[in-house]
Design an enzyme around this catalytic site. Structure first.
Site, PDB file in Angstrom:
ATOM      1  N   TYR A  96       0.816  -1.215   0.000  1.00  0.00           N
ATOM      2  CA  TYR A  96       0.000   0.000   0.000  1.00  0.00           C
ATOM      3  C   TYR A  96       0.851   1.269   0.000  1.00  0.00           C
ATOM      4  O   TYR A  96       0.420   2.298  -0.532  1.00  0.00           O
ATOM      5  CB  TYR A  96      -1.013  -0.031   1.161  1.00  0.00           C
ATOM      6  CG  TYR A  96      -2.109  -1.020   0.859  1.00  0.00           C
ATOM      7  CD1 TYR A  96      -3.101  -0.720  -0.088  1.00  0.00           C
ATOM      8  CD2 TYR A  96      -2.122  -2.282   1.425  1.00  0.00           C
ATOM      9  CE1 TYR A  96      -4.062  -1.647  -0.420  1.00  0.00           C
ATOM     10  CE2 TYR A  96      -3.096  -3.221   1.099  1.00  0.00           C
ATOM     11  CZ  TYR A  96      -4.067  -2.895   0.169  1.00  0.00           C
ATOM     12  OH  TYR A  96      -5.023  -3.807  -0.186  1.00  0.00           O
ATOM     13  N   THR A 142     -15.708  -1.455 -14.167  1.00  0.00           N
ATOM     14  CA  THR A 142     -15.607  -2.486 -13.121  1.00  0.00           C
ATOM     15  C   THR A 142     -15.996  -3.833 -13.707  1.00  0.00           C
ATOM     16  O   THR A 142     -16.913  -3.914 -14.519  1.00  0.00           O
ATOM     17  CB  THR A 142     -16.462  -2.154 -11.879  1.00  0.00           C
ATOM     18  OG1 THR A 142     -16.509  -3.311 -11.029  1.00  0.00           O
ATOM     19  CG2 THR A 142     -17.872  -1.719 -12.223  1.00  0.00           C
ATOM     20  N   HIS A 170     -14.340   0.779  -0.629  1.00  0.00           N
ATOM     21  CA  HIS A 170     -13.221  -0.083  -0.232  1.00  0.00           C
ATOM     22  C   HIS A 170     -12.104   0.691   0.465  1.00  0.00           C
ATOM     23  O   HIS A 170     -10.982   0.213   0.549  1.00  0.00           O
ATOM     24  CB  HIS A 170     -12.674  -0.827  -1.462  1.00  0.00           C
ATOM     25  CG  HIS A 170     -13.633  -1.833  -2.005  1.00  0.00           C
ATOM     26  ND1 HIS A 170     -13.526  -2.407  -3.255  1.00  0.00           N
ATOM     27  CD2 HIS A 170     -14.744  -2.392  -1.444  1.00  0.00           C
ATOM     28  CE1 HIS A 170     -14.526  -3.263  -3.435  1.00  0.00           C
ATOM     29  NE2 HIS A 170     -15.279  -3.259  -2.365  1.00  0.00           N
TER      30      HIS A 170
END
Ligand code: OAD
Length: 232
Positions: free
Chosen positions: A52, A169, A103
């Site tokens: 991340y 998506t 998310h």
């Protein structure tokens, strides 16, 4: 007119952010369960932080594209809510006002012990970086195996919308992919994607319009079509 927009990695692809499941996507080089699951976090926190940290640093090198900007333009004409699965901040920087991050967000971190201690964060996150409660900070990301707290906020927007626009998506990751099932029967649904693969909740909608192509082409065209609808 009330419009909900559900976005995924494809809207940010042309800004230079990799998608997940396309060829060359992030899950080709990384084991999703190692870097994006609660089990992975318990197994190897440094690996997860590193994954991340790299994604967070990359945000400094990318800018919103024409699709993000066109959606922001739609705010001037309609009551628009963006519900994004993306953890980047390109909708914010593109100028959209109402954004729900299903998310999580790369530029935020939180205490491992609670959702209440969330902090803005634009640098690397290390082991030993602590929240005020004395617990380790972790990325503010919803991992596989975790609940999606923002879902409850997103559902009423879709239920009350006249139009639902879905962009970029694969519609494979639930519960996000199931959100289109909450659209009113009479609401129009547009699905813009380079390689549209509507799931069963989408295909049962009679007013589904599929717009195949890159988001930076399809989204500005769609916005141009619908921005003045409902105005006389
Ligand atoms: P995916 O990688 O599953 O799907 C990306 C979609 O974008 C595909 O349908 C592509 O065809 C489409 N696409 C690619 N380039 C495009 C372009 N230039 N214009 C339009 N469409 C394009 O990404 P998501 O559906 O967002 O979750 O993935 C959903 C979730 O799975 C993510 O939020 C992430 C991931 O695991 C977590 O990490 C929790």
């Amino acid at each position: 007119m009330k419009i909900s927009v559900l976005t995924g990695a494809g809207i940010s692809a042309e800004s230079g952010i990799k998608t997940f499941r396309d060829s060359g996507g992030l899950w080709e080089d990384h084991d999703v369960m190692e870097v994006a699951s609660i089990q992975g976090w318990h197994k190897n926190q440094s690996l997860v932080l590193d994954f991340y940290n790299k994604r967070r640093m990359q945000l400094k090198d990318v800018v919103p594209n024409l699709a993000h900007k066109a959606l922001a333009e739609l705010d001037k004409y309609h009551d628009v809510t963006i519900i994004t699965q993306n953890v980047d901040d390109l909708h914010e920087r593109g100028g959209s006002k109402n954004i729900i991050h299903l998310h999580g967000e790369l530029n935020k971190v939180r205490s491992v012990a609670t959702h209440r201690l969330v902090y803005d964060w634009d640098k690397d996150l290390q082991l030993g970086d602590m929240a005020e409660d004395g617990h380790q900070l972790r990325p503010h990301i919803v991992w596989f195996g975790e609940a999606v707290p923002m879902l409850d906020e997103a559902i009423p927007h879709i239920e009350n919308s006249d139009k639902l626009i879905i962009i970029g998506t694969s519609m494979q990751v639930y519960p996000a992919a199931g959100l289109c099932g909450y659209a009113k029967e009479q609401s129009e649904i547009y699905y813009c994607d380079l390689d549209p693969q509507p799931n069963h909740e989408l295909t049962r909608n009679k007013k589904l319009e599929i717009l195949k192509g890159p988001a930076t082409e399809q989204v500005p065209l769609l916005v141009e079509r619908i921005k003045k609808e409902g105005f006389s």
